[in-house]
Design a protein around this motif. Structure first.
Motif, PDB file in Angstrom:
ATOM      1  N   GLU A  17      -1.883   8.440  -3.017  1.00 34.23           N
ATOM      2  CA  GLU A  17      -2.270   8.195  -1.629  1.00 34.23           C
ATOM      3  C   GLU A  17      -3.513   7.329  -1.566  1.00 34.23           C
ATOM      4  O   GLU A  17      -4.412   7.429  -2.396  1.00 34.23           O
ATOM      5  CB  GLU A  17      -2.471   9.521  -0.906  1.00 34.23           C
ATOM      6  N   ARG A  18      -3.535   6.478  -0.533  1.00 37.13           N
ATOM      7  CA  ARG A  18      -4.656   5.572  -0.299  1.00 37.13           C
ATOM      8  C   ARG A  18      -5.110   5.735   1.150  1.00 37.13           C
ATOM      9  O   ARG A  18      -4.328   6.126   2.004  1.00 37.13           O
ATOM     10  CB  ARG A  18      -4.214   4.122  -0.522  1.00 37.13           C
ATOM     11  N   MET A  19      -6.353   5.397   1.409  1.00 37.48           N
ATOM     12  CA  MET A  19      -6.865   5.449   2.775  1.00 37.48           C
ATOM     13  C   MET A  19      -6.393   4.197   3.522  1.00 37.48           C
ATOM     14  O   MET A  19      -6.746   3.078   3.152  1.00 37.48           O
ATOM     15  CB  MET A  19      -8.389   5.504   2.782  1.00 37.48           C
ATOM     16  N   ILE A  20      -5.574   4.392   4.539  1.00 34.65           N
ATOM     17  CA  ILE A  20      -5.099   3.293   5.372  1.00 34.65           C
ATOM     18  C   ILE A  20      -5.295   3.724   6.820  1.00 34.65           C
ATOM     19  O   ILE A  20      -4.796   4.770   7.237  1.00 34.65           O
ATOM     20  CB  ILE A  20      -3.614   2.957   5.092  1.00 34.65           C
ATOM     21  N   ASP A  21      -6.021   2.932   7.573  1.00 33.74           N
ATOM     22  CA  ASP A  21      -6.337   3.252   8.971  1.00 33.74           C
ATOM     23  C   ASP A  21      -6.952   4.639   9.118  1.00 33.74           C
ATOM     24  O   ASP A  21      -6.629   5.386  10.046  1.00 33.74           O
ATOM     25  CB  ASP A  21      -5.091   3.129   9.856  1.00 33.74           C
ATOM     26  N   THR A  25      -2.462   7.897   2.979  1.00 31.97           N
ATOM     27  CA  THR A  25      -1.098   7.405   3.121  1.00 31.97           C
ATOM     28  C   THR A  25      -0.523   7.052   1.757  1.00 31.97           C
ATOM     29  O   THR A  25      -1.188   6.396   0.958  1.00 31.97           O
ATOM     30  CB  THR A  25      -1.078   6.142   4.011  1.00 31.97           C
ATOM     31  N   ALA A  26       0.708   7.483   1.509  1.00 28.80           N
ATOM     32  CA  ALA A  26       1.423   7.069   0.302  1.00 28.80           C
ATOM     33  C   ALA A  26       2.124   5.760   0.649  1.00 28.80           C
ATOM     34  O   ALA A  26       3.011   5.724   1.499  1.00 28.80           O
ATOM     35  CB  ALA A  26       2.419   8.130  -0.122  1.00 28.80           C
ATOM     36  N   LEU A  27       1.716   4.692   0.032  1.00 30.02           N
ATOM     37  CA  LEU A  27       2.172   3.346   0.368  1.00 30.02           C
ATOM     38  C   LEU A  27       3.685   3.152   0.211  1.00 30.02           C
ATOM     39  O   LEU A  27       4.345   2.648   1.124  1.00 30.02           O
ATOM     40  CB  LEU A  27       1.416   2.333  -0.495  1.00 30.02           C
ATOM     41  N   ILE A  28       4.234   3.547  -0.928  1.00 33.76           N
ATOM     42  CA  ILE A  28       5.658   3.281  -1.194  1.00 33.76           C
ATOM     43  C   ILE A  28       6.580   4.013  -0.216  1.00 33.76           C
ATOM     44  O   ILE A  28       7.381   3.377   0.465  1.00 33.76           O
ATOM     45  CB  ILE A  28       6.018   3.590  -2.660  1.00 33.76           C
ATOM     46  N   PRO A  29       6.507   5.348  -0.080  1.00 31.51           N
ATOM     47  CA  PRO A  29       7.476   6.005   0.800  1.00 31.51           C
ATOM     48  C   PRO A  29       7.197   5.801   2.290  1.00 31.51           C
ATOM     49  O   PRO A  29       8.131   5.622   3.072  1.00 31.51           O
ATOM     50  CB  PRO A  29       7.374   7.482   0.430  1.00 31.51           C
ATOM     51  N   GLU A  30       5.944   5.840   2.686  1.00 34.59           N
ATOM     52  CA  GLU A  30       5.629   5.820   4.104  1.00 34.59           C
ATOM     53  C   GLU A  30       5.628   4.426   4.720  1.00 34.59           C
ATOM     54  O   GLU A  30       6.046   4.259   5.855  1.00 34.59           O
ATOM     55  CB  GLU A  30       4.271   6.492   4.347  1.00 34.59           C
ATOM     56  N   ILE A  31       5.168   3.425   3.998  1.00 35.07           N
ATOM     57  CA  ILE A  31       5.049   2.085   4.579  1.00 35.07           C
ATOM     58  C   ILE A  31       6.149   1.151   4.079  1.00 35.07           C
ATOM     59  O   ILE A  31       6.851   0.528   4.865  1.00 35.07           O
ATOM     60  CB  ILE A  31       3.654   1.491   4.305  1.00 35.07           C
TER      61      ILE A  31
END
Length: 177
Positions: A17-21, A25-31
């Motif tokens: 998970e990374r800080m996004i907004d 957020t987990a970049l691969i599954p969520e975005i």
């Protein structure tokens, strides 16, 4: 990374998970893939182990014994089902205390562990095969779980001064690695 199984459309991925907004957020599954994810069996086992240890320690019990009871239950459960239910597991680990059971289940809910988790037999067997402990003095020991249940081989001794001693018995030979 991500792998998509074409026949079942199941997606396997590894992401952190990374800080996004402003939120994790987990970049691969969520975005990228816009898919939902559930906890893997391996992640669920790790979470349940740490929760069982934390609850036991909070109530003055040996956390190693709680984790070993959990592993023993997982191994028995794996023989009949690939579904692991935290409610069933906690009844075995903390059979004598409804308070501890409630604390454990509360932590499972907080960590988003579902009421039933798909755990492959191989994963459960591997997790329950050996138990590794590390002392505050830096000593690390890896012992097959079946020996923990037999005081002829391993015994935890609670000393009057609050420390714990581990006694290993029936050792025929020590091999350096």
């Amino acid at each position: 990374w991500a792998v998509i199984q074409m026949d079942s459309e199941e997606i396997l991925f590894s992401d952190k998970e990374r800080m996004i907004d402003g939120r994790e957020t987990a970049l691969i599954p969520e975005i990228l893939l816009k898919c939902s994810s559930s906890v893997s069996g391996k992640e669920a086992i790790k979470t349940m182990e740490s929760a069982a240890a934390a609850v036991a320690e909070k109530h003055g019990e040996n956390p190693v014994e709680a984790v070993l009871k959990m592993k023993s239950f997982m191994l028995e459960n794996a023989e009949v089902s690939e579904i692991l239910e935290p409610k069933e597991l906690v009844r075995e680990v903390f059979a004598a205390s409804e308070e501890k059971q409630a604390e454990f289940l509360s932590e499972m809910e907080e960590k988003s562990i579902p009421s039933s988790v798909q755990v492959e037999r191989r994963t459960a067997v591997n997790a329950a095969k050996k138990h590794k402990i590390k002392t505050d003095t830096g000593i690390e020991i890896s012992i097959p779980c079946e020996y923990f249940e037999n005081p002829d081989y391993v015994e935890f001794i609670n000393n009057p001064d609050g420390t714990i001693s581990i006694q290993l018995r029936r050792i025929g030979q020590i091999i350096n690695r």
